[in-house]
Design a protein around this motif. Structure first.
Motif, mmCIF file in Angstrom:
data_model
loop_
_atom_site.group_PDB
_atom_site.id
_atom_site.type_symbol
_atom_site.label_atom_id
_atom_site.label_comp_id
_atom_site.label_asym_id
_atom_site.label_seq_id
_atom_site.Cartn_x
_atom_site.Cartn_y
_atom_site.Cartn_z
ATOM 1 N N SER A 119 -85.817 26.536 -9.245
ATOM 2 C CA SER A 119 -84.408 26.856 -9.498
ATOM 3 C C SER A 119 -84.195 28.360 -9.585
ATOM 4 N N GLY A 120 -82.982 28.770 -9.211
ATOM 5 C CA GLY A 120 -82.579 30.154 -9.407
ATOM 6 C C GLY A 120 -83.020 31.118 -8.323
ATOM 7 N N PRO A 121 -82.688 32.395 -8.492
ATOM 8 C CA PRO A 121 -82.958 33.418 -7.472
ATOM 9 C C PRO A 121 -84.380 33.947 -7.468
ATOM 10 N N ALA A 122 -85.223 33.513 -8.420
ATOM 11 C CA ALA A 122 -86.647 33.893 -8.452
ATOM 12 C C ALA A 122 -86.842 35.412 -8.376
ATOM 13 N N PHE A 123 -85.937 36.140 -9.004
ATOM 14 C CA PHE A 123 -86.034 37.610 -9.056
ATOM 15 C C PHE A 123 -86.113 38.231 -7.665
ATOM 16 N N GLY A 124 -85.426 37.601 -6.706
ATOM 17 C CA GLY A 124 -85.365 38.151 -5.349
ATOM 18 C C GLY A 124 -86.480 37.690 -4.429
ATOM 19 N N MET A 125 -87.398 36.866 -4.927
ATOM 20 C CA MET A 125 -88.478 36.363 -4.064
ATOM 21 C C MET A 125 -87.976 35.223 -3.193
ATOM 22 N N ASP A 126 -88.562 35.099 -1.997
ATOM 23 C CA ASP A 126 -88.327 33.896 -1.221
ATOM 24 C C ASP A 126 -89.399 32.871 -1.602
ATOM 25 N N TYR A 160 -97.077 23.540 -2.522
ATOM 26 C CA TYR A 160 -97.162 23.944 -1.123
ATOM 27 C C TYR A 160 -95.770 23.846 -0.521
ATOM 28 N N GLY A 161 -95.642 24.253 0.733
ATOM 29 C CA GLY A 161 -94.415 23.999 1.477
ATOM 30 C C GLY A 161 -93.224 24.832 1.053
ATOM 31 N N PRO A 162 -93.150 26.105 1.465
ATOM 32 C CA PRO A 162 -91.993 26.939 1.101
ATOM 33 C C PRO A 162 -90.701 26.423 1.721
ATOM 34 N N MET A 163 -89.680 26.260 0.888
ATOM 35 C CA MET A 163 -88.380 25.771 1.362
ATOM 36 C C MET A 163 -87.435 26.931 1.618
ATOM 37 N N ALA A 164 -86.620 26.769 2.638
ATOM 38 C CA ALA A 164 -85.597 27.775 2.935
ATOM 39 C C ALA A 164 -84.516 27.748 1.860
ATOM 40 N N THR A 165 -83.765 28.838 1.750
ATOM 41 C CA THR A 165 -82.642 28.887 0.813
ATOM 42 C C THR A 165 -81.698 27.727 1.068
ATOM 43 N N GLN A 166 -81.294 27.063 0.004
ATOM 44 C CA GLN A 166 -80.480 25.861 0.148
ATOM 45 C C GLN A 166 -78.989 26.183 0.162
ATOM 46 N N PRO A 167 -78.193 25.365 0.852
ATOM 47 C CA PRO A 167 -76.745 25.572 0.848
ATOM 48 C C PRO A 167 -76.174 25.418 -0.554
ATOM 49 N N VAL A 239 -69.365 11.873 4.649
ATOM 50 C CA VAL A 239 -68.508 11.930 3.459
ATOM 51 C C VAL A 239 -67.884 13.306 3.238
ATOM 52 N N SER A 240 -68.291 14.280 4.033
ATOM 53 C CA SER A 240 -67.721 15.623 3.916
ATOM 54 C C SER A 240 -67.894 16.364 5.234
ATOM 55 N N LYS A 241 -66.935 17.190 5.561
ATOM 56 C CA LYS A 241 -67.021 18.012 6.777
ATOM 57 C C LYS A 241 -67.058 19.500 6.444
ATOM 58 N N ILE A 242 -67.259 19.825 5.181
ATOM 59 C CA ILE A 242 -67.280 21.227 4.763
ATOM 60 C C ILE A 242 -68.576 21.508 4.011
ATOM 61 N N CYS A 243 -69.321 22.468 4.510
ATOM 62 C CA CYS A 243 -70.577 22.852 3.873
ATOM 63 C C CYS A 243 -70.582 24.359 3.647
ATOM 64 N N MET A 244 -70.889 24.750 2.423
ATOM 65 C CA MET A 244 -70.953 26.159 2.052
ATOM 66 C C MET A 244 -72.408 26.620 2.113
ATOM 67 N N LEU A 245 -72.664 27.680 2.874
ATOM 68 C CA LEU A 245 -74.020 28.195 3.029
ATOM 69 C C LEU A 245 -74.264 29.401 2.121
ATOM 70 N N GLN A 246 -75.525 29.518 1.698
ATOM 71 C CA GLN A 246 -76.028 30.622 0.871
ATOM 72 C C GLN A 246 -75.670 30.411 -0.600
ATOM 73 N N SER A 247 -76.711 30.459 -1.415
ATOM 74 C CA SER A 247 -76.539 30.283 -2.847
ATOM 75 C C SER A 247 -77.803 30.745 -3.549
ATOM 76 N N TYR A 248 -77.662 31.116 -4.812
ATOM 77 C CA TYR A 248 -78.826 31.515 -5.610
ATOM 78 C C TYR A 248 -79.349 30.378 -6.493
ATOM 79 N N HIS A 249 -78.688 29.214 -6.449
ATOM 80 C CA HIS A 249 -79.099 28.165 -7.384
ATOM 81 C C HIS A 249 -80.496 27.625 -7.072
ATOM 82 N N SER A 251 -82.795 29.276 -4.283
ATOM 83 C CA SER A 251 -83.087 30.115 -3.120
ATOM 84 C C SER A 251 -84.576 30.186 -2.830
ATOM 85 N N ALA A 252 -85.400 29.671 -3.741
ATOM 86 C CA ALA A 252 -86.852 29.672 -3.541
ATOM 87 C C ALA A 252 -87.428 28.429 -4.211
ATOM 88 N N GLU A 253 -87.945 27.512 -3.418
ATOM 89 C CA GLU A 253 -88.464 26.253 -3.966
ATOM 90 C C GLU A 253 -89.663 25.793 -3.146
#
Length: 377
Positions: A119-126, A160-167, A239-249, A251-253
């Protein structure tokens, strides 16, 4: 010479041959008796069978099965096959399951510091830098200490398995300001629960397979899960046609691979070494596969599924960072282990992120040069 007398050389030959035959039999028989059947393990993931995350779990199992030449056979069942998704940790610890595939954030309710790995921005780490901290910066030892603090001593964990930043998530209408979250019935997990609650949302932490049905029934107004492929396969565009990209909630998982420790410890040392290698091989393969698959499904979502993507406003991102700092301060004051993990991550990030920011050239400039300015949604 008597015709019935066997010459000495022939007697020696027969004696030698007979002894050899007996010796060969003595060597072969024990080999047959001691031959062991393959070790079988029954696992479960925390993901629906149609989700690419379950595919990642199957990929890891196949690597282990192949690399051990079939001496270890891992079978991976989808979420709910044996226990609910959020019950995986206890099931592996008790030996109900031999292992599993999930994320640390799903154990948030047992010890909220576990969610610091997702969870969170991980102090700027990916996510890849977060894995670096885990392996080389003390994270692995802190996780073992954290598990022990809640009585989990029978689980062998591998990240293992670095995840990309989530919407930011899927919504009925675009998010334009932080206040849009007030009163919103929203799904997330881990410490993101605290973050979106602080933003005014009414948060429900549902496992992946239950999110879209809840949105369809109106139990949720909006939700986030993870990536273009998972979201598409789980039916978010229905169920939705609108997706918001980029978030700090989130961003590294990373993902977590779990073994029941007594069963893991009983494996031969060579097999445990193969497993460690398979974890890192699967980590690299997953990161490469995700780039290929997520980018393809992103195109499909925009084209075939008619989804509109919007960048999360900077005002929302700034509020996320401000609230995250407050969450870290509060929970660190309440939980000594939480504080220790935060301080370890921050010290590693300060060094690693400074190196990265000074060293890496801007990819955005290169993208603009080769493909032009991005089209606005």
């Amino acid at each position: 010479m008597n015709k019935t007398t066997t010459p000495a050389p022939r007697r020696r030959f027969l004696k030698s041959a007979t002894a050899g035959a007996v010796g060969a039999g003595a060597m072969v028989a024990p080999a047959i008796v001691s031959a062991q059947s393959p070790t079988s393990m029954r696992w479960q993931s925390t993901w629906p069978s149609k989700d690419i995350f379950h595919e990642y779990a199957l990929d890891f199992a196949k690597k282990v099965n192949d690399m051990t030449g079939g001496e270890l056979k891992i079978e991976v069942l989808p979420a709910g096959a044996v226990v609910p998704a959020f019950g995986l940790l206890e099931a592996v610890a008790k030996g109900t399951l031999d292992g599993g595939h999930g994320v640390l954030g799903y154990h948030y309710g047992k010890q909220n510091a576990l969610a610091l790995w997702n969870s969170g921005p991980a102090f700027g780490m990916d996510a890849n830098m977060l894995l670096s901290w885990h392996k080389y910066g003390g994270g692995k030892e802190l996780l073992a200490k954290l598990y022990a603090s809640i009585g989990i001593t029978t689980v062998q964990s591998f990240l293992y398995g670095p995840m990309a930043t989530q919407p930011l998530g899927w919504f009925k209408k675009p998010i334009t300001k932080p206040e849009d979250f007030k009163g919103l019935k929203f799904r997330t997990n881990g410490l993101a629960i605290d973050l979106f609650t602080a933003m005014g949302a009414a948060v429900n932490a549902l496992p992946g397979g239950e999110i879209v049905p809840a949105m369809d029934r109106g139990l949720l107004d909006a939700a986030e899960f993870n990536n273009a492929t998972s979201d598409r396969l789980l039916g978010f565009p229905d169920v939705s046609k609108i997706c918001m990209l980029q978030s700090y909630h989130q961003s590294a998982e990373t993902f977590e691979i779990m073994f029941n420790k007594p069963k893991y410890d009983a494996l031969p040392e060579k097999m445990r070494a193969v497993i460690a290698g398979a974890v890192e091989a699967a980590s690299a393969d997953m990161s490469w596969k995700s780039i290929d698959r997520y980018s393809k499904d992103y195109v499909e979502l925009k084209g075939k599924d008619k989804v509109k993507f919007y960048k999360t406003p900077d005002s929302v991102l700034q509020v996320q960072l401000k609230l995250w700092s407050a969450i870290l301060e509060k929970k660190s004051s309440e939980n000594a282990l939480f504080k220790e993990i935060v301080e370890s991550q921050k010290a590693f990030a300060e060094r690693a992120v400074a190196w990265e920011q000074d060293t890496f050239v801007s990819r955005r400039m290169a993208v603009g040069h080769f493909f032009g300015a991005p089209k606005k949604a």
